[in-house]
Design a protein around this motif. Structure first.
Motif, PDB file in Angstrom:
ATOM      1  N   THR A  77       0.890  -1.164   0.000  1.00  0.00           N
ATOM      2  CA  THR A  77       0.000   0.000   0.000  1.00  0.00           C
ATOM      3  C   THR A  77       0.923   1.206   0.000  1.00  0.00           C
ATOM      4  O   THR A  77       1.732   1.360   0.917  1.00  0.00           O
ATOM      5  CB  THR A  77      -0.861   0.050   1.283  1.00  0.00           C
ATOM      6  N   ALA A  78       0.819   2.048  -1.038  1.00  0.00           N
ATOM      7  CA  ALA A  78       1.808   3.121  -1.145  1.00  0.00           C
ATOM      8  C   ALA A  78       1.199   4.423  -1.626  1.00  0.00           C
ATOM      9  O   ALA A  78       0.251   4.448  -2.404  1.00  0.00           O
ATOM     10  CB  ALA A  78       2.924   2.694  -2.084  1.00  0.00           C
ATOM     11  N   ALA A  79       1.784   5.519  -1.128  1.00  0.00           N
ATOM     12  CA  ALA A  79       1.416   6.863  -1.586  1.00  0.00           C
ATOM     13  C   ALA A  79       2.686   7.707  -1.574  1.00  0.00           C
ATOM     14  O   ALA A  79       3.590   7.484  -0.750  1.00  0.00           O
ATOM     15  CB  ALA A  79       0.358   7.474  -0.671  1.00  0.00           C
ATOM     16  N   ALA A  80       2.771   8.650  -2.515  1.00  0.00           N
ATOM     17  CA  ALA A  80       3.983   9.465  -2.632  1.00  0.00           C
ATOM     18  C   ALA A  80       3.647  10.781  -3.299  1.00  0.00           C
ATOM     19  O   ALA A  80       2.675  10.877  -4.039  1.00  0.00           O
ATOM     20  CB  ALA A  80       5.022   8.725  -3.465  1.00  0.00           C
ATOM     21  N   VAL A  81       4.486  11.782  -3.021  1.00  0.00           N
ATOM     22  CA  VAL A  81       4.346  13.062  -3.724  1.00  0.00           C
ATOM     23  C   VAL A  81       5.638  13.309  -4.492  1.00  0.00           C
ATOM     24  O   VAL A  81       6.747  13.192  -3.941  1.00  0.00           O
ATOM     25  CB  VAL A  81       4.064  14.227  -2.744  1.00  0.00           C
ATOM     26  N   VAL A  82       5.497  13.591  -5.793  1.00  0.00           N
ATOM     27  CA  VAL A  82       6.652  13.815  -6.664  1.00  0.00           C
ATOM     28  C   VAL A  82       6.464  15.132  -7.406  1.00  0.00           C
ATOM     29  O   VAL A  82       5.371  15.439  -7.885  1.00  0.00           O
ATOM     30  CB  VAL A  82       6.812  12.637  -7.664  1.00  0.00           C
ATOM     31  N   CYS A  83       7.540  15.912  -7.477  1.00  0.00           N
ATOM     32  CA  CYS A  83       7.494  17.199  -8.192  1.00  0.00           C
ATOM     33  C   CYS A  83       8.148  17.045  -9.563  1.00  0.00           C
ATOM     34  O   CYS A  83       9.260  16.501  -9.670  1.00  0.00           O
ATOM     35  CB  CYS A  83       8.221  18.264  -7.366  1.00  0.00           C
ATOM     36  N   ASP A  84       7.449  17.489 -10.588  1.00  0.00           N
ATOM     37  CA  ASP A  84       7.957  17.475 -11.968  1.00  0.00           C
ATOM     38  C   ASP A  84       8.499  16.124 -12.426  1.00  0.00           C
ATOM     39  O   ASP A  84       9.456  16.062 -13.201  1.00  0.00           O
ATOM     40  CB  ASP A  84       9.023  18.564 -12.154  1.00  0.00           C
ATOM     41  N   GLY A  85       7.925  15.065 -11.918  1.00  0.00           N
ATOM     42  CA  GLY A  85       8.256  13.719 -12.373  1.00  0.00           C
ATOM     43  C   GLY A  85       9.627  13.213 -11.962  1.00  0.00           C
ATOM     44  O   GLY A  85       9.973  12.065 -12.238  1.00  0.00           O
ATOM     45  N   ARG A  86      10.416  14.035 -11.298  1.00  0.00           N
ATOM     46  CA  ARG A  86      11.814  13.648 -11.019  1.00  0.00           C
ATOM     47  C   ARG A  86      12.198  13.746  -9.537  1.00  0.00           C
ATOM     48  O   ARG A  86      13.137  13.089  -9.111  1.00  0.00           O
ATOM     49  CB  ARG A  86      12.765  14.553 -11.812  1.00  0.00           C
ATOM     50  N   ASN A  87      11.515  14.625  -8.803  1.00  0.00           N
ATOM     51  CA  ASN A  87      11.944  14.872  -7.414  1.00  0.00           C
ATOM     52  C   ASN A  87      10.952  14.303  -6.407  1.00  0.00           C
ATOM     53  O   ASN A  87       9.811  14.761  -6.316  1.00  0.00           O
ATOM     54  CB  ASN A  87      12.123  16.377  -7.178  1.00  0.00           C
ATOM     55  N   ILE A  88      11.431  13.340  -5.640  1.00  0.00           N
ATOM     56  CA  ILE A  88      10.564  12.707  -4.636  1.00  0.00           C
ATOM     57  C   ILE A  88      10.465  13.600  -3.406  1.00  0.00           C
ATOM     58  O   ILE A  88      11.477  13.890  -2.768  1.00  0.00           O
ATOM     59  CB  ILE A  88      11.130  11.324  -4.223  1.00  0.00           C
ATOM     60  N   LEU A  89       9.250  14.031  -3.083  1.00  0.00           N
ATOM     61  CA  LEU A  89       9.059  14.843  -1.871  1.00  0.00           C
ATOM     62  C   LEU A  89       8.670  13.947  -0.701  1.00  0.00           C
ATOM     63  O   LEU A  89       8.934  14.263   0.452  1.00  0.00           O
ATOM     64  CB  LEU A  89       7.997  15.915  -2.114  1.00  0.00           C
TER      65      LEU A  89
END
Ligand code: KG4
Ligand code: ZN
Length: 352
Positions: free
Chosen positions: A29-41
């Motif tokens: 079970t996973a959730a993530a926030v990524v900026c501009d497809g390259r930077n994992i927040l």
């Protein structure tokens, strides 16, 4: 009325596009926030491995029920850990296939609810394309075209990645997936679930001295692979020794099976890359975590002047950062906007 066509169109011209990704296709079970497809927040992953271990494999209904329990708090944590507020999230992305249908439906339903409640565009993502995108998070300089080897629990394919959203399957397995073969052999040897990491560990202590099955390269242009014959050969070998009451050379079996499974994949990948004149091969999927596959491909490809790239181990196996990354490329290419009628597609293929 939920219609985000205009908001979606405007989004592609924005700088700093923040996507919340949701992944629930199997037992993570996973959730993530990524900026501009390259930077994992943020990248939050809750593995259900300990639950499914008891059963020797993933039990689909148990997986769905646990996704239902976990997803709200996992999504909440992903946003908190990103340091962003809800207003900063530009879109919600979700895996809608391939995978276990019940498990997928939980993620799809959660993503639809969030997109509706927050008034954000909903982006549908193919899980396998997500695995390839994991490399964009890892290798900031990586751009298509390239040859990708997608090797997971449910899929084994040689994919020509023409562009960020354009794929062509050059070859792959005609029966079992390579990860499935790892898991079945591990189960046979009593190594538990998931089998890949256990076989990887033990293979390092053994010798590839057992010739199970000569996996022939098919003499056609389809670059077909097969893993069911190899799996059966290991089953027969083990049953034979057990019937004779002999001790199993577990480490040697692991090493021999790994070499047989991986060598043909490496050889076929290099053939495909050569055919396309590609100067790089990009590994993706859970089996990309295999240490022998990583080193063998790197060694063989290097001899041909081909560079090998792979994600770090945490981005090889299922995660939502790869889903958010893949969604970013859909956004800037104006595609894959979903409505509230989005459904799970269990057998979704790459490029569909
Ligand atoms: O991509 P993934 O996390 O889930 C699917 O989309 O299927 O892949 C899971 C598969 C399992 O079959 C697991 O045994 C395999 O990846 N795997 C490995 C290793 N780590 C995970 N196989 C071989 N060696 C590993 N180190
Ligand atoms: Zn996967």
């Amino acid at each position: 009325m939920y219609d985000f066509t205009e908001q979606f169109e405007a989004l592609r011209h924005k700088s700093n596009i923040n996507v919340l990704g949701i992944e629930s296709s199997c037992d993570e079970t996973a959730a993530a926030v990524v900026c501009d497809g390259r930077n994992i927040l943020s990248n939050v992953i809750l593995s259900q491995v300990d639950i499914h271990k008891i059963f020797g494999g993933v039990v689909p209904e148990v997986a769905s029920r646990n996704h239902t329990l976990a997803l709200p708090s996992i999504a909440d944590r992903a946003i908190k850990e990103s340091g962003l507020t809800l207003e900063d999230i530009d879109a919600v992305a979700v895996t809608y296939g391939a995978g276990l249908v019940g498990a997928l439906i939980v993620g799809v339903t959660a993503a639809k609810s969030l997109a509706y409640a927050w008034r954000k565009p909903l982006i549908k993502v193919n899980h396998l394309e997500g695995h390839i995108a994991a490399n964009f998070l890892e290798h900031k300089e990586l751009t298509p075209p390239f040859l990708s080897v997608v090797a997971s629990g449910g899929h084994t394919g040689l994919i020509w990645v023409e562009d960020y959203c354009s794929y062509y399957q050059m070859g792959g397995t005609t029966d079992d997936a390579i990860g499935e073969a790892f898991d079945k052999v591990a189960r046979l040897l009593g190594l538990g679930y998931p089998g890949g990491p256990a076989i990887d560990r033990l293979a390092k202590e053994g010798k590839p001295s057992i010739s199970f099955y000569k996996t022939e390269k098919h003499a056609n242009s389809e670059h077909s692979l097969s893993y069911s014959g190899l799996k059966t050969a290991v089953v027969n070998y083990v049953h034979n020794l057990r019937q004779r009451g002999e001790e199993l050379p577990i480490a040697d079996i692991c090493a021999s099976f790994t070499h047989a499974a991986v060598d043909i994949l490496v050889e076929t990948a290099i053939d495909c890359a050569t055919e396309k004149g590609s100067d790089k091969i990009v590994l993706a999927g859970g089996v990309a975590a295999n240490s022998y596959l990583r080193s063998k491909l790197e060694y063989q490809a290097d001899k041909k002047g081909i560079k090998t790239l792979s994600p770090s181990l945490i981005l090889c196996t299922d995660n939502a950062a790869m889903i958010a990354s893949r969604a970013y490329y859909s956004i800037i290419n104006g595609r894959d906007l979903a409505g509230l009628d989005l459904n799970a597609v269990s057998g979704l293929r790459i490029g569909e």
